[in-house]
Scaffold this motif. Structure first.
Motif, short mmCIF file in Angstrom:
data_model
loop_
_atom_site.label_atom_id
_atom_site.label_comp_id
_atom_site.label_asym_id
_atom_site.label_seq_id
_atom_site.Cartn_x
_atom_site.Cartn_y
_atom_site.Cartn_z
N LEU A 216 0.83 -1.21 0.00
CA LEU A 216 0.00 0.00 0.00
C LEU A 216 0.86 1.26 0.00
O LEU A 216 0.54 2.25 -0.66
N THR A 217 1.96 1.22 0.73
CA THR A 217 2.86 2.37 0.77
C THR A 217 3.46 2.62 -0.60
O THR A 217 3.53 3.76 -1.07
N TYR B 61 -15.05 -1.73 -3.40
CA TYR B 61 -15.88 -0.59 -3.78
C TYR B 61 -15.12 0.53 -4.50
O TYR B 61 -15.73 1.37 -5.16
N PHE B 62 -13.80 0.56 -4.33
CA PHE B 62 -13.01 1.66 -4.91
C PHE B 62 -11.80 1.13 -5.68
O PHE B 62 -10.72 1.72 -5.64
N ARG B 63 -12.01 0.05 -6.40
CA ARG B 63 -10.92 -0.57 -7.15
C ARG B 63 -10.32 0.40 -8.18
O ARG B 63 -9.12 0.38 -8.45
N VAL C 299 -8.83 -3.07 3.68
CA VAL C 299 -8.25 -3.26 2.35
C VAL C 299 -9.25 -3.94 1.43
O VAL C 299 -9.47 -3.51 0.29
N LEU C 300 -9.88 -5.00 1.92
CA LEU C 300 -10.82 -5.75 1.09
C LEU C 300 -12.02 -4.90 0.66
O LEU C 300 -12.46 -4.97 -0.49
N ASP D 257 -0.09 -5.97 -8.09
CA ASP D 257 -0.17 -5.58 -6.68
C ASP D 257 -1.58 -5.81 -6.11
O ASP D 257 -1.72 -6.24 -4.97
N ILE D 258 -2.60 -5.52 -6.90
CA ILE D 258 -3.97 -5.70 -6.41
C ILE D 258 -4.25 -7.17 -6.12
O ILE D 258 -4.79 -7.52 -5.06
#
Length: 583
Positions: free
Chosen positions: A458-459, A503-505, A497-498, A470-471
Motif C-alpha cells: 500500500l505504501t 468498492y473503490f478498485r 483493504v478488502l 499488486d492488487i
C-alpha cells in the motif's frame, strides 16, 4: 437556579473548565443564589462547551459554544429577566437531531452529576439490582436478558444471555465479572463518554451480571489514556461502597460483590478478551487459543464473563422497563439501541444513540447534519481498523448487525468515521493497516508478517511505485491473513483493504497504472504547474518555494521545474491569484 456545565473530556478540551471557573467567580462576586454543577457529555460534542441553566421551575435553557467572556452576560440575562444571549442558545435544528435519537445506554449522560451518587439514585438508580436480588433468581435474570435480545456491543454481537448462562453453569468458584473498557478504535469514544457521564449505570450492570453468573468480584479494565473516566469511576465505586451498595450482604440479600479497576497499557489487542485476561494477570497481552472459553477458564483459570461498557450500561434499563420493552426497539435480529461515535467529515460530530434499523443516511444526514462544507459523501468506515468502508451507493443500508456485515464492514464497538470526496481510499486503507500492524502482538506469523507485507504494498502504491499484480497480491495476502490469524485482530485486519478494493478498485488502478491520486491526497503522485491563464508573474510563489524550483521574470509566466519540486504545496497556499494547478 442551577447552572450545569458539561465537563466530559470533549467539553474540557473545548474550554469547559475555564467556563466553569468563570461562572464560579461571577457567582461569588455577585453573591448570587445560583448552584453550580457539572455533568458529562450529552453527545453534542460539536457544540461544546455546553451549559444548561435551570430556573426555579426546572425549565431548562441550553447555551452552546460558551466562552468565559460570555458568562457575565448570560448570568445577567438569567437573573434579571433580560433577553437571553440568543446567539448562543441551542438551535431548533440541533434539538431536532436529539429528538431523533433514543437514549438507553446514554439516558443519564449529560443529565446527572457523575460524581454524586444521590443524583443517580434519584433517576431510579440501583433499583434494578434491588429488583434482581429480592425478586428474581439468577436463572430468571438471565432469561430476562434473553427476552431482551441484547447482543454484545463490543464487536461481534454475541448474545449476552448466552455468555452469562455459560458462566452461570460452571461449578468452579470463584467467578469473575470483567468490564472491557479498553476502547482502542481510532475515532471511537463511546465507552469513555459513558464512564465519564454515568459510571454508576455501568457499575449496576456489573452487579446484575455478577449476581446472574455467581461472581462476587468485578474488574474494570480501562485504558490508562482515559484518566477522567478512571477518576470518576473510582469515585463512583467508593460512593457505592460507603452506601453499602457494594460489599458484603448487599441490601440484606446475602449477595457479596465488589469492584476494582485495572488501568490497561493501551494495547489494541487487549480488546480481545483472552489478551485482556492475560494483561489482568500481569502477563503480556497476547491472545490464547479457544476453547476453553473465558466462561470456562478465564481470569486465573476461573469462570469469567466479559462484557463491554455499552453492553453493561443497557442492563439497568432492561430490568427497570422489562426485556420485552428493549426487544420492541430495533429489528428482528438486532434488538434495542446502539451508540455510535460519529466522527470525521461530518458537521455534527459526537455521540448518537439510535434504535437499530435506522439507515446510515438517517444517522449521517438527519442526525449528523451531513458533510462538512457540503461536500459529497464518499464512504463511512464502520468497525474501526477491524471494519470496512461502506460507499455512497449503500447509504440506505440499515444499521443492524446483519446488514452492516453484508457490506463487508462490521458493527464493531460503534465507531463511524465519515469520509468526503477529498478522501483517498487507498490512503485510508493504508492508515488503518498501519494501525493494526503496529498493534499486532506478534504471536502468529500471519498477522505479524502479513500485515507488514500488505502495508509495504500500500505504501508503494501511494508513493507512485505500484506495479501490475499488486492488487491481486493484496487480495491473496488478505485471505491468508484472515485464515491464519489466531485472534480477531489479525482475522479482521484485512477488512479495510478488502472493502476499499471491492468498492473503490478504480482508485487503486489509477494509483498503479496512471500514477495519479484521484483525490489529490497522495503527495508523491501530485504534479504542481502554473496556470498560463491566471499567472500574473507576481513572484510570490518563487519567493516562498523552499527548493527554488520556480523560475520566471517579473510580470511573466512562471514555471515549476518538476525535478526540483518536492510537492510541499507551499506555492498553491501562498498564490493570491489561484494560479497553481494540482493534478
Amino acid at each position: 437556579m442551577r447552572i450545569v456545565v458539561g465537563q466530559g473530556s470533549c467539553g474540557i478540551a473545548a474550554g469547559a473548565s475555564k467556563v466553569s471557573k468563570a461562572f464560579e467567580e461571577e457567582i461569588a462576586s455577585r453573591n448570587a443564589p445560583i448552584q453550580l454543577e457539572l455533568t458529562g457529555c450529552c453527545g453534542t460534542c460539536y457544540l461544546e462547551p455546553v451549559v444548561d441553566i435551570y430556573d426555579d421551575a426546572n425549565t431548562k435553557k441550553t447555551y452552546v459554544m460558551v466562552t468565559p467572556e460570555m458568562v457575565g452576560e448570560i448570568i445577567d440575562s438569567e437573573l434579571h429577566g433580560k433577553t437571553p444571549v440568543e446567539s448562543q442558545l441551542i438551535s431548533e435544528e440541533d434539538l431536532d437531531a436529539q429528538q431523533k435519537q433514543k437514549k438507553v445506554a446514554l439516558q443519564n449522560a449529560g443529565h446527572i452529576n457523575p460524581e454524586d451518587i444521590s443524583e443517580y439514585i434519584e433517576k431510579e438508580g440501583y433499583q434494578a439490582i434491588e429488583k434482581c436480588l429480592k425478586k428474581m433468581t439468577p436463572a430468571e435474570v438471565i432469561n430476562e436478558i434473553k427476552i431482551s435480545g441484547l447482543r454484545g456491543r463490543g464487536g461481534a454481537g454475541f448474545p449476552t444471555w448466552f455468555k452469562w448462562n455459560a458462566a452461570y453453569q460452571q461449578q468452579s468458584t470463584p467467578k469473575y465479572m470483567v468490564c472491557n473498557a479498553d476502547e482502542g478504535d481510532p475515532g471511537a469514544f463511546m465507552d469513555r463518554s459513558i464512564l465519564e457521564g454515568d459510571p454508576h449505570g455501568v457499575i449496576e450492570g456489573m452487579m446484575i451480571g455478577g449476581y446472574a453468573t455467581g461472581a462476587n468480584e468485578g474488574i474494570f479494565y480501562v485504558r490508562a489514556e482515559y484518566p477522567l473516566a478512571i477518576e470518576r469511576l473510582q469515585k463512583a465505586i467508593d460512593q457505592a461502597r460507603e452506601k453499602g451498595i457494594l460489599g458484603k450482604n448487599i441490601m440484606g440479600s446475602g449477595f457479596d460483590f465488589d469492584l476494582w479497576i485495572k488501568a490497561g497499557a493501551g494495547a489494541f489487542v487487549c480488546g480481545e478478551e483472552t489478551a485482556l485476561i492475560a494483561s489482568l494477570e500481569g502477563e503480556r497481552g497476547m491472545p490464547r487459543l479457544k476453547p476453553p472459553f473465558p466462561a470456562q477458564k478465564g481470569f486465573w483459570q476461573q469462570p469469567t464473563n466479559i462484557n463491554n461498557v455499552e453492553t453493561l450500561a443497557n442492563i439497568p434499563w432492561i430490568f427497570r422497563n422489562g426485556g420485552a420493552a428493549f426487544a420492541a426497539m430495533g429489528t428482528e435480529k438486532s434488538k434495542g439501541t446502539k451508540v455510535f461515535a460519529l466522527a470525521g467529515k461530518t458537521k455534527k460530530g459526537g455521540l448518537v444513540e439510535i434504535p437499530m434499523g435506522l439507515t446510515l443516511r438517517e444517522v449521517i444526514y438527519d442526525i449528523g447534519g451531513g458533510i462538512l462544507d457540503d461536500k459529497a459523501f464518499k464512504a463511512v468506515q464502520m468497525g474501526g481498523p477491524s471494519g470496512g468502508c461502506i460507499p455512497a451507493h449503500l447509504l440506505d443500508t440499515p444499521v443492524d448487525y446483519e446488514s452492516i456485515t453484508e457490506t463487508g464492514a462490521i458493527m464493531g464497538s460503534g465507531g463511524m468515521v465519515v469520509m468526503d470526496e477529498t478522501t483517498c481510499m487507498v490512503g485510508m486503507a493504508k492508515f488503518f493497516l498501519d494501525f493494526t500492524r503496529k498493534e499486532s502482538c506478534g504471536k502468529c506469523i500471519h498477522c505479524r508478517m502479513g500485515t507488514m507485507r500488505m502495508l509495504e504494498i500500500l505504501t508503494r502504491i501511494t508513493e507512485g511505485e505500484g506495479k501490475e499484480g499488486d492488487i491481486e497480491l493484496l487480495e491473496e495476502l488478505c485471505e491468508r491473513v484472515k485464515e491464519g490469524s489466531l485472534c480477531a485482530l489479525g482475522g479482521t485486519a484485512p477488512n479495510p483493504v478488502l472493502t476499499t478494493l471491492q468498492y473503490f478498485r478504480d482508485e487503486y488502478e489509477a494509483h498503479i497504472y496512471d500514477k495519479k491520486c484521484p483525490s489529490h491526497q497522495c503527495t508523491q503522485l501530485l504534479t504542481y504547474t502554473v496556470s498560463e491563464t491566471t499567472c500574473v508573474g507576481c513572484g510570490i510563489c518563487k519567493k516562498n518555494c523552499p527548493t527554488d524550483a520556480i523560475t520566471g521574470n517579473n510580470k511573466e509566466l512562471h514555471v515549476i521545474h518538476q525535478d526540483l519540486c518536492i510537492k510541499c504545496g507551499k506555492c498553491k497556499t501562498v498564490c493570491p491569484f489561484k494560479a497553481i494547478d494540482v493534478d
